[in-house]
Design a protein around this motif. Sequence first.
Motif, PDB file in Angstrom:
ATOM      1  N   SER A  38       1.127   4.078  -2.897  1.00 13.15           N
ATOM      2  CA  SER A  38       0.751   5.454  -2.599  1.00 13.15           C
ATOM      3  C   SER A  38       1.782   6.468  -3.087  1.00 13.15           C
ATOM      4  O   SER A  38       1.438   7.628  -3.356  1.00 13.15           O
ATOM      5  CB  SER A  38       0.534   5.628  -1.093  1.00 13.15           C
ATOM      6  N   GLN A  41       0.822  -1.207   0.000  1.00 12.71           N
ATOM      7  CA  GLN A  41       0.000   0.000   0.000  1.00 12.71           C
ATOM      8  C   GLN A  41       0.858   1.260   0.000  1.00 12.71           C
ATOM      9  O   GLN A  41       0.553   2.243  -0.691  1.00 12.71           O
ATOM     10  CB  GLN A  41      -0.922  -0.003   1.221  1.00 12.71           C
ATOM     11  N   THR A  42       1.949   1.220   0.770  1.00 16.14           N
ATOM     12  CA  THR A  42       2.819   2.392   0.846  1.00 16.14           C
ATOM     13  C   THR A  42       3.513   2.639  -0.479  1.00 16.14           C
ATOM     14  O   THR A  42       3.587   3.778  -0.958  1.00 16.14           O
ATOM     15  CB  THR A  42       3.868   2.211   1.961  1.00 16.14           C
TER      16      THR A  42
END
Length: 202
Positions: free
Chosen positions: A22, A18-19
């Motif tokens: 992002s 997810q990081t």
Amino acid sequence: MEQFFRQVLGLKDAQLIQTLASISRREVVKKGELLFRAGERHDCIYFLKSGIVCGMILSADGQLLTDCIAFLPGELIMPSDFLPQGGALHMDMSAYYSAEVIEDSALFRLPVAAAREVLANTPEAVQLQNRLLIYWTERHWQLKLAKQQMPALERYQWFLKQYPGLIDRIPNKYIASFLGMTPVTLSRLRRNLRGPEQTQRG
């Protein structure tokens, strides 16, 4: 993006995926454009999603030489020593080569500072860096051995095996310099291996 990091890069840590997603931006770059130019500072790295990107260096006599070819999904394209060596992350991102897009390509672009912070925080990220570093080193070592130990024909056959399908997607002059031969030699090898019948049909 998360699917790319999971399926192509083989990551499993949901938070890490997810990081990375992002801080990533998907870009489509047209054939003939440069991702970055040799000698210039560049603050981004790229993961290839599709297409072909060639790393080009300038020889002492002013000739552009193909130093590396990225064509597999997930290959890392970085202007300098982004990956750690001896436990240290290098901060100088002045590109030592130019990255030219050979055919329309899709890439994920990550800012260096953010990527370094993310990739320094989890065991799986360290494993990813190690895999990328090993892959990068092996590719360059294989090319070095091929150019030093193989005659022209064997180098050409090695290229066909290691870079399947690229012989008709990359201009001859790029492949010739990559293999340490002249475009004339490469054309002759291609013509001889095709044989007279295929040459006439082509």
